[in-house]
Scaffold this motif. Structure first.
Motif, mmCIF file in Angstrom:
data_model
loop_
_atom_site.group_PDB
_atom_site.id
_atom_site.type_symbol
_atom_site.label_atom_id
_atom_site.label_comp_id
_atom_site.label_asym_id
_atom_site.label_seq_id
_atom_site.Cartn_x
_atom_site.Cartn_y
_atom_site.Cartn_z
ATOM 1 N N ASN B 38 -5.392 -43.047 10.756
ATOM 2 C CA ASN B 38 -6.106 -41.648 10.019
ATOM 3 C C ASN B 38 -5.492 -41.472 8.724
ATOM 4 O O ASN B 38 -6.025 -40.537 7.956
ATOM 5 N N SER B 39 -4.806 -42.415 8.069
ATOM 6 C CA SER B 39 -4.197 -41.899 6.671
ATOM 7 C C SER B 39 -5.355 -42.133 5.721
ATOM 8 O O SER B 39 -6.150 -43.004 6.008
ATOM 9 N N ASN B 40 -5.241 -41.376 4.634
ATOM 10 C CA ASN B 40 -6.242 -41.390 3.750
ATOM 11 C C ASN B 40 -6.075 -42.400 2.696
ATOM 12 O O ASN B 40 -7.134 -42.988 1.994
ATOM 13 N N LYS B 97 -11.718 -41.122 -4.677
ATOM 14 C CA LYS B 97 -12.453 -40.140 -3.710
ATOM 15 C C LYS B 97 -11.685 -40.212 -2.167
ATOM 16 O O LYS B 97 -11.227 -41.429 -2.128
ATOM 17 N N PHE B 99 -10.963 -41.189 1.402
ATOM 18 C CA PHE B 99 -11.556 -42.067 2.381
ATOM 19 C C PHE B 99 -11.572 -41.782 3.704
ATOM 20 O O PHE B 99 -11.676 -42.413 4.582
ATOM 21 N N PRO B 101 -13.698 -39.345 6.740
ATOM 22 C CA PRO B 101 -15.187 -39.671 7.246
ATOM 23 C C PRO B 101 -16.024 -38.997 6.275
ATOM 24 O O PRO B 101 -15.951 -38.256 5.715
ATOM 25 N N THR B 102 -17.351 -39.521 6.208
ATOM 26 C CA THR B 102 -18.545 -39.314 5.305
ATOM 27 C C THR B 102 -18.963 -37.866 5.669
ATOM 28 O O THR B 102 -19.088 -37.075 4.706
ATOM 29 N N GLU B 106 -18.999 -36.934 11.569
ATOM 30 C CA GLU B 106 -18.711 -38.292 11.732
ATOM 31 C C GLU B 106 -17.152 -38.196 12.824
ATOM 32 O O GLU B 106 -17.086 -39.049 13.567
ATOM 33 N N GLY B 107 -16.392 -37.625 12.010
ATOM 34 C CA GLY B 107 -14.946 -37.611 12.588
ATOM 35 C C GLY B 107 -15.004 -37.124 14.077
ATOM 36 O O GLY B 107 -14.398 -37.857 14.978
ATOM 37 N N ALA B 110 -16.480 -39.735 16.316
ATOM 38 C CA ALA B 110 -15.942 -40.741 16.355
ATOM 39 C C ALA B 110 -14.851 -40.677 17.561
ATOM 40 O O ALA B 110 -14.355 -41.466 18.414
#
Lengths: 108, 178
Positions: B38-40, B97, B99, B101-102, B106-107, B110
């Protein structure tokens, strides 16, 4: 207290393995950098290995088989990490990015 | 060793304290896993992966195999995580930017997939009556060595070749073009 006897229960390990697997799937689907996907793939392999070890401890007649299989899984994971990371580095040289969204040259 | 009869140890007995350690290990494993997926920042994800694998190594200790536990720490934490950290430094993923979900969906998609998988596997595990058979040896390191060099010797040699080829291939792929 029943919760303290969890370590002697097969289902505990199976559920932890399932959670690790699910976190790996979530990582692969939702993350966008290649390295983060590789990390998620390692977690999927760890979940599978934990399942092997749990069955090895609780149900298998020969308790060496699961341990040997887990060793093989670790070796495969190491090979996969080496190849995957070298591909990531090659992609970074080519595209100057490790974002999966940027590597779309073949996309029509 | 019947896994269907849950034991009920007291908190301040040996079994109870072992159970507390086990709960702490579960917490370490799951926390590390959540951080890893989960981390960015990628470096933080690698750190979470290390925490998660140390927890899994502890779980292996509970599964009667200190050898695999040591191997887990040596191979995963000592080799794979360090290799990933190297790649993070070499490929230098700049934080220009996020990282995450796009797309907006999407999140959640998933997460739904992962939750379905985890729930399905857990239900499957809980609703199956696993047969328990008599052990034919104690699964010690000695036995593992004997099995590796007799029954599983072919796989053992093959995995060595796979590792060798993988390392050579990694060097060839990552080499700078002259």
């Amino acid at each position: 207290m029943a919760i303290l006897g969890l370590y002697n229960n097969l289902n505990t390990y199976l559920i932890i393995g399932a959670l690790l697997f699910a976190m790996g799937i979530y990582g692969i689907v939702a993350r966008r950098t290649f390295i983060a996907m590789l990390i998620a793939a390692e977690m999927i392999l760890a979940g599978a290995a934990l399942n092997f070890m749990a069955f090895n401890r609780f149900t298998a007649p020969d308790p060496t088989t699961g341990q040997i299989f887990t060793l093989f899984i670790m070796a495969i994971a190491a090979a996969e990490a080496a190849i995957g990371l070298s591909i990531v580095i090659a992609i970074y040289r080519q595209y100057n990015s490790i974002d999966a969204e940027d590597v779309v040259e073949l996309k029509g | 060793m019947n896994q269907n009869i849950a034991s009920h140890p007291e908190l301040f007995s040996v079994e109870g304290l072992v159970g507390v350690v086990f709960l702490i290990l579960i917490a370490i494993t799951l926390t590390g896993g959540i951080i890893a997926c989960n981390s960015n920042r990628v470096v933080r994800a690698v750190a979470g992966l290390i925490v998660c694998f140390v927890g899994v190594a502890g779980l292996y200790f509970f599964l009667n195999s200190p050898f695999i536990s040591m191997m887990q720490i040596l191979i995963y934490v000592g080799a794979i995580a360090v290799t990933i950290a190297f790649a993070v430094m070499l490929a230098a993923p700049e934080e220009k930017k996020k990282f995450g979900p796009t797309g907006p969906l999407e999140g959640p998609f998933a997460f739904a997939t992962a939750a379905l998988l985890a729930g399905g596997f857990s239900l499957l595990a809980l609703n199956t009556d696993w047969p328990v058979r008599q052990k034919i040896n104690d699964g010690s390191v000695e036995e593992i060595g004997i099995r590796l060099l007799t029954e599983h010797s072919m796989v053992f040699e093959l995995i060595s070749i796979v590792l060798l080829i993988a390392i050579l291939g990694a060097l060839v792929i990552a080499r700078r073009e002259e």
